[in-house]
Design an enzyme around this catalytic site. Structure first.
Site, PDB file in Angstrom:
ATOM      1  CE1 TYR A 274      -9.454  -6.656  -1.568  1.00  0.00           C
ATOM      2  CE2 TYR A 274      -8.224  -4.964  -0.394  1.00  0.00           C
ATOM      3  CZ  TYR A 274      -8.347  -5.848  -1.458  1.00  0.00           C
ATOM      4  OH  TYR A 274      -7.360  -5.922  -2.397  1.00  0.00           O
TER       5      TYR A 274
ATOM      6  CB  SER B  42      -4.778  -8.797  -3.505  1.00  0.00           C
ATOM      7  OG  SER B  42      -6.004  -9.465  -3.634  1.00  0.00           O
TER       8      SER B  42
END
Lengths: 936, 936
Positions: free
Chosen positions: A910, A823
């Site tokens: 995402y 991330s």
């Protein structure tokens, strides 16, 4: 449930219907510039350019070409392309000879078509010369009308039209515009002469002046020019044309244009085009007029013809406010035929462009001419109304409608709003950075504790701080809004404000705050505790007054305070975002730390948590004392005791967050901040001790303070951002990671037993080397095995890492061998890539913006060139080492539309945004997918 | 003068003679491992391996193979390669079957050659089983001798040798070694039994025990094994061999071996080999012996046979200190024949290996066997003496001699030294990081001002501080050494210490310093101001005593206090570095801020300044008040006034630095630190105010403090390392850059008029975007034009930048279009790539080292994988954009040998090191060039 790790396989997305061949808007692929061509002709129903060529011809030039092609009545002319602007500057303010020749050829063609010659003494050709960049910059650059007039041709114009007043009115306008714009004569000098002639003649309006009076004005104006420039007004129309053209190019870099581009983030190097067009005249008499309008209401989106006009006037009169224009509906009464035509043409244009049009027109002796058309700017509210209406009217398909709404403008629909009239009535006291949109109004308080106390007494407060810190959270939570004197767009106050959906104005340098004395000074006004303040998080304006607000309808619906059926805007908002969900490739998650935030994020459409910051869970009133006890422990056993007390509290939080996400993935970050953030500040303790000592105090109180200071000193860091934080805390205090992992798995087991699927994703922050991750992963794996064995439940889970340290990105291949997901923490990555502390950037960012060293705040919009390069390197290396590596972003950029575009291009799975930005992210992701497909 | 920008053209370097084909040492290219082969036999004058195969066979195995090939008397055997060690661990402590089979084949061959069988009851084959990694780890891993003995074969050994005492002595030794090493029986348990038997028999020495006594010992030992392991001592020699082999592999990861590797930075994954060798016996009687030695004195380098031995003993007796060994010269008297052979063999080995040898031997019944040979470890002093002697003796060529000296060890030749006997006499009080080599002895002082005051009274002081800061410089300058409680190898104290050539021990956590109270506690001892301390910057040891030191001879020569002819070591040092200069490709510059540092750097052989930090010039007593006045000014005009006062002072500094460098390039960095570094600390001012207020003081003093606090608050930063510093200061205060540029060019003009060539290289720090550089370059170019025009002199100059921010490296292509040179600031780059503040790393670095997350301090030795990747990216992008871009490094790594190797590989043009590291850098650069050429 769609998992980020399965992007290449069949997912929920893959089953979505997608219309074949519908990936491009009709005609949206731009035509290429022809090599060596710089002058684009339009007229007689034909045009060299078209609507797709805004880069080259500017918005105005492309619109004129397109309208000409569509058979609309456009005065003929030609556009000198934007690339000439670059050549002009490169050659020190000279247009290349080749362009001069092309322009001469264009002029010749124009003269033929118009049947009139520039400078001809009998019925001369007159021209307008206007700027026109790719992006509209209204009023920022220069325009010359009526070019071609001189002492001789003015008489020709009079002879041809039989209208001496018109001819001299046009000449005096030309002298004034050319004089001020091209010859740099102060505008005032002309205005003074004009007013003195009006006074002499007893005229009230410009239109009260007759031909002779205007002849006098012309003589006076020529005198003004002579006085200020030491030369005669240029009489040669070709020289006028060259000078006007160069003045327009020069105006690209006038200070107000530069400032405008800075504010609206328009690149400096795209340049302006120059449009040379045959004049038509709205000032020939009572059967002439000029006006501007919109095909729909740009404030509300309502489908109504909207605009204003002036009879017997030229274009700039409407905006200049010399006379009050009339609402456009009245044109129907005055000139019914022209009005009907205008309605027809503009409706055609709206359908043709598939968007609301903002247009300009002139009526010359009853004949309508279209002078400009472009997409109309609108509020966020209007954008949503218009987009949904256009779909219902069959003008656009849903996927096209998505491109009609600026994603960031959706925030406007969520923020409480000031009553517009009440707001206007109060003067602006000062300004700050518009960090979190919305209207805030409350009584000023200067500490988080006071905020809580006042709000417990039912008061509405705004929290005013020099800056905010994690231990202000409780005060921020109860406040109507947050106002700070320092900090930027990603300061603590700004980030938390956006996450909470609280209005925030930050870095308002005009504030002089005395927190201890509980007063605030703005200029020479002093505001005490309890005084009313209002500020607007969308404009950054601060006012000293109580101004009424009203909550957003959409939030009322989400909160169950209003029924969905009774909110038109909620229905439209929901439809639009459902369309967006059909188009986007990126998954949307939210940054949310607590169950209520997670629930809100889910309501806003997030299908996963991309960042759950566990340390925010440590700041609760019931927790901070335990956390402090843990930190002050010198022995591991004492630390473990304190952690054992935290365990059930944190487990409860995780349970709530998991539950609120209904089985969607939840990414939990292990402890990140340095431990000293949980303790009082070093200098505060030092001052306390100095006071005690000076007062001659000894004994237990002093002893305790000294002991506290010793520990605070031990933990003190010169550069906390580069210090003992992130994974480094987990490595030195493995028992913290262990407790957190235990809380996560115990919560997951409880939910699993209740029949709800949970896939925790455990994220280790600040990893710069794979061995850090390996160390922490071993703890998580061990605890997971222990807990799931004890509960007899299987919990699937992932362990991954944040990529936020440059070395993490550079060694992403080895890290990916241990990590199931990355991330990107683009906030920290931006800090480390630039070497900018976001808390300290305020000291030099203004100079950087002003000197154009930074065009955008890299904390607000991802720096694609540098930080983006690290992301690209990490994506490439990571995927090479582990093809099914899941990739997301959880920095503030996850909610920024232009950054989302980059994340789409680079192929992340995402983005994760704060809950209030989730709708923005959904729409931006859809636009990014559509635009990327077009660009394929 | 060689310019870095001209590396691809003809330079002074290109004209150096280089012997053709002389780029590799004889036989230095390693042979490759044969696929699937794990057991390497040696014996009978033949060997599967050779000296080049240290990676695979370990140092011992390669040496045994090489000696066998050379025809030396080596007991035959075989080496199980290091890659089996990895397989052993990968298979959970099991050796693969294929290796077992290979080993069985090796054993069979060995039995044939030896004419004896393992386990044969008549004259059995006995074996030694010994570890041997690539890098010597003396005593860290395990060894088994006399393997193959059991209750039956011991009788066979007795029968064959007719020496029962010898047979049982060997057996008891084997039982003890195998018992403790393989069976994990506490060594103590054996020792107690042995002592009790000796007591019973009234024996003083081991050799006093007769056969019967040793038989008793054997029985007792077998009983000990039974007691501790619940099983009989293994009687099967093949099982003994397998167990011993596995124990050696296991010993690779015993705690002391792990710790040793950590300290000496030996990789964990290289593993050990196992050497299985036929036993020879030094314990058969008075005609047997065993010993170790060096071909030259490893402490002084003197050409003398050096070592010691024991009669009637086995190897480990010599090092175990059970009996005092005899000097090796005495062997000549006792066993003249064996001694003569040993001298001959070891001389042969020294010539063969072209280096001093450290060897082991055993004499069995008058017959000499060689058991080991390897390069001998030596002090820096000895290394230089030996290298130059070997050249003079014709053993090696100069370029080979360069590889015989560890570059870092040259520092030992420059540092003052303690009198060895005096040093040994005092106990170590505590330890810190050995930051800057040398012996420091002085009276403790606790502030820079006190240091100056004491030294003005003729006292020798050591400065003791929690940490040092730029405003301690004057105190550091007068101190004998610097001792700090916090900070790492590149902390301020460490860097300045090295630059000044002052001994420094930093981060000594055992110190508890009360600066205000002027006391220091170490354990339960309290040291007050004026008490004597001594510490050694090479070992990090601190002692509470006055211990005599003497200055290094080389420095005495450089200082003109000794004539070069009278210093042998100076002559050797100079010769060695001249040879280095002939081989190296990298230019060597120095980091020096002031004329005296520059002069020293020049004397040490630097031919350019790579980093002249202008802000250090601001800290002088005459300057700081002016600098503070500049900072406290609110108006540009006041700032300019203060800067005008600084101009002549700084110009004088530059003049001195230029002059000291005799026309070599001088790279001057514009202002870098944040301005608040020049002001008092925020918390100090806050405490002062609290004291004044508590004392009820008002009036001027308080007012001034409050005003100071306001400015300090304005300048305060949360993360100064990421704050308003570097180019950011130059951009917000362009008048500072302007003053500095003026001082540079005025100084250059003055020198030019005096007939000295100067090429200033002006370096802009902390650039993350080309636009920052462009902004500052414009100022420099303008000032250069003004000054050179005013003086009528042409000054060639370069403007370049430091590449130290990751974004600078990532966008190096665009930056190179403006920059004539890059200088890598690898300190800051390390901080930003890892996100580690070097001032705060002490909080987690110990845990990181202990957990093996970091093998080396990345501030001491460049992190090639991550930071190095940024350097590679910048070099590649920079050179692509500007092929003649000059590339250097000015971070601390510029003086670190292993980092220099990387800089050579990546193709930089120069490294810049602190003056005292210049000799190290010269030698390291030569070695890097030689090794890189070998590796081509």
């Amino acid at each position: 449930m769609a998992r980020p790790g399965t992007r290449n396989e069949g997912t929920s997305k893959a089953t979505r219907p997608r219309a074949a061949g519908a990936t491009t808007r009709r005609g949206a692929r731009p035509r290429l510039a022809k090599a060596g061509k710089h002058v684009y002709f339009f007229g007689g129903g034909k045009a060299d350019g078209d609507r797709t060529m805004r880069d080259l011809l500017g918005g105005k030039g492309a619109g004129l070409a397109e309208m000409t092609r569509a058979g609309l009545p456009v005065p003929p002319g030609f556009t000198i392309s934007t690339d000439v602007c670059a050549l002009f500057y490169a050659q020190g303010g000279r247009v290349p000879d080749a362009v001069e020749r092309e322009m001469a050829a264009g002029l010749e063609r124009l003269e033929k078509l118009a049947g009139a010659r520039l400078g001809a003494s009998d019925g001369p050709l007159l021209l307008s010369v206007r700027s026109g960049a790719k992006f509209s910059m209204p009023g920022m650059m220069d325009t010359i009308l009526n070019l071609g007039l001189n002492d001789e041709t003015v008489e020709g114009l009079k002879a041809r039209t039989g209208n001496g007043r018109f001819a001299y009115d046009s000449y005096r306008r030309f002298l004034q515009m050319f004089g001020s714009v091209v010859l740099q004569v102060p505008k005032d000098a002309f205005d003074q002469k004009f007013e003195s002639v009006k006074r002499l003649r007893g005229a009230r309006l410009d239109t009260d002046l007759d031909e002779q009076a205007l002849r006098d004005v012309v003589v006076e104006y020529q005198h003004v020019v002579r006085q200020h420039t030491d030369r005669e007004f240029p009489q040669d129309p070709r020289e006028q044309l060259r000078m006007a053209r160069d003045a327009v190019f020069s105006s690209w870099n006038n200070p107000r244009a530069i400032e405008y581009r800075r504010i609206y983030e328009i690149p400096d190097d795209i340049g302006t085009a120059v449009n040379v067009q045959t004049m038509v005249f709205g000032n020939t008499g009572e059967r002439s007029a000029t006006g501007v309008g919109f095909t729909r209401n740009p404030a509300t989106g309502a489908k109504e013809f909207y605009g204003e006009f002036l009879v017997n006037a030229q274009g700039e009169d409407v905006v200049a406010g010399i006379r009050t224009p009339q609402p456009i509906r009245e044109l129907e009464r005055l000139m019914p035929e022209a009005y009907a035509q205008l309605r027809e043409y503009t409706s055609t244009l709206e359908r043709h462009y598939q968007d609301v049009q903002d247009f300009e027109f002139t009526i010359e002796d009853g004949r309508l001419y279209m002078l400009q058309t472009r997409s109309g700017k609108r509020t966020g509210y209007a954008a949503v109304v218009i987009a949904t209406d256009l779909v219902d009217e069959g003008v656009v398909e849903p996927r096209q409608a998505l491109l009609l709404v600026e994603p960031a403008s959706l925030s406007q629909l969520l923020a409480p709003v000031f009553d517009p009239a009440a707001w206007k009535a109060v003067a602006v006291a000062t300004r700050g950075l518009p960090a979190s949109p919305g209207a805030a109004c409350g009584q000023a308080v200067f500490s988080a504790d006071e905020a809580v106390r006042w709000s417990e007494h039912g008061k509405r407060v705004v929290l005013v701080r020099k800056e905010t810190a994690p231990d202000d959270i409780h005060g921020m939570y109860v406040a109507e809004g947050i106002l700070t004197a320092t900090g930027g767009m990603t300061s603590h106050a700004a980030v938390v404000g956006r996450q909470m959906g609280k209005p925030a104005v930050v870095g308002a340098g005009g504030l002089s705050i005395d927190e201890a004395g509980r007063t605030l000074r703005i200029g020479d006004q002093t505001i005490g505790e309890g005084d009313w303040l209002s500020f607007d998080g969308l404009s950054g304006e601060v006012k000293i007054a109580r101004i009424a607000t009203r909550p957003s309808e959409i939030l009322q619906v989400l909160a169950g305070e209003m029924r969905p059926e009774s909110s038109d805007i909620h229905r439209r908002f929901t439809r639009l975002l459902e369309w967006a969900d059909r188009e986007r490739r990126l998954e949307i998650r939210a940054n949310a730390d607590l169950p209520d935030q997670a629930a809100l994020a889910y309501a806003f459409g997030a299908r996963g948590i991309g960042l759950c910051r566990t340390e925010h869970m440590f700041f609760g009133e019931d927790r901070l004392p335990i956390v402090q006890r843990m930190i002050l422990s010198q022995r591991e056993a004492d630390r473990r005791q304190a952690l054992a007390e935290l365990l059930p509290l944190q487990r409860e939080d995780f349970y709530g967050v998991f539950k609120a996400m209904h089985g969607c993935p939840v990414t939990i970050r292990t402890i990140d901040p340095p431990l000293h953030e949980f303790l009082p500040k070093r200098e505060e303790v030092m001052v306390d001790i100095a006071r005690l000592e000076a007062a001659g105090k000894t004994g237990r109180e002093l002893e305790e303070k000294l002991a506290l200071l010793r520990r605070v000193e031990q933990l003190h860091e010169f550069n906390p951002m580069l210090g003992h934080r992130g994974v480094r805390v987990g490595i030195t205090f493995p028992e913290i990671t262990e407790m957190q992992a235990r809380a996560i798995f115990e919560a997951a087991c409880r939910l699993a037993r209740e029949g709800q699927a949970v896939v925790p994703e455990i994220m280790i922050p600040l990893v710069s080397d794979v061995r850090e991750l390996r160390d922490q992963k071993a703890i998580v794996d061990r605890v997971a095995a222990e807990v799931t064995k004890a509960h007899g439940v299987e919990i699937p889970y992932l362990v991954g890492t944040m990529i936020e340290v440059p070395r993490g990105a550079l060694t992403a291949d080895s890290i990916a061998r241990e990590a199931r997901f990355f991330s990107f923490g683009t906030n920290d990555m931006t800090q480390l890539a630039f070497g900018f502390s976001r808390d300290d950037i305020g000291k030099f960012l203004p100079a950087y913006r002003q000197k154009k060293i930074l065009e955008r705040d890299p904390f607000a919009s991802l720096d694609v060139e540098g930080v983006g390069e690290l992301v690209r390197i990490a994506v490439e290396k990571g995927r090479r080492a582990r093809p099914d590596l899941a990739l997301g972003v959880c920095g503030e950029h996850g909610g920024d539309p232009s950054s989302i575009h980059f994340f789409e291009e680079v192929g992340l799975d995402y983005v994760s945004a704060s809950p209030y930005r989730v709708p923005v992210a959904r729409l931006a992701a859809a636009q990014a997918a559509l635009k990327t497909r077009v660009g394929d």
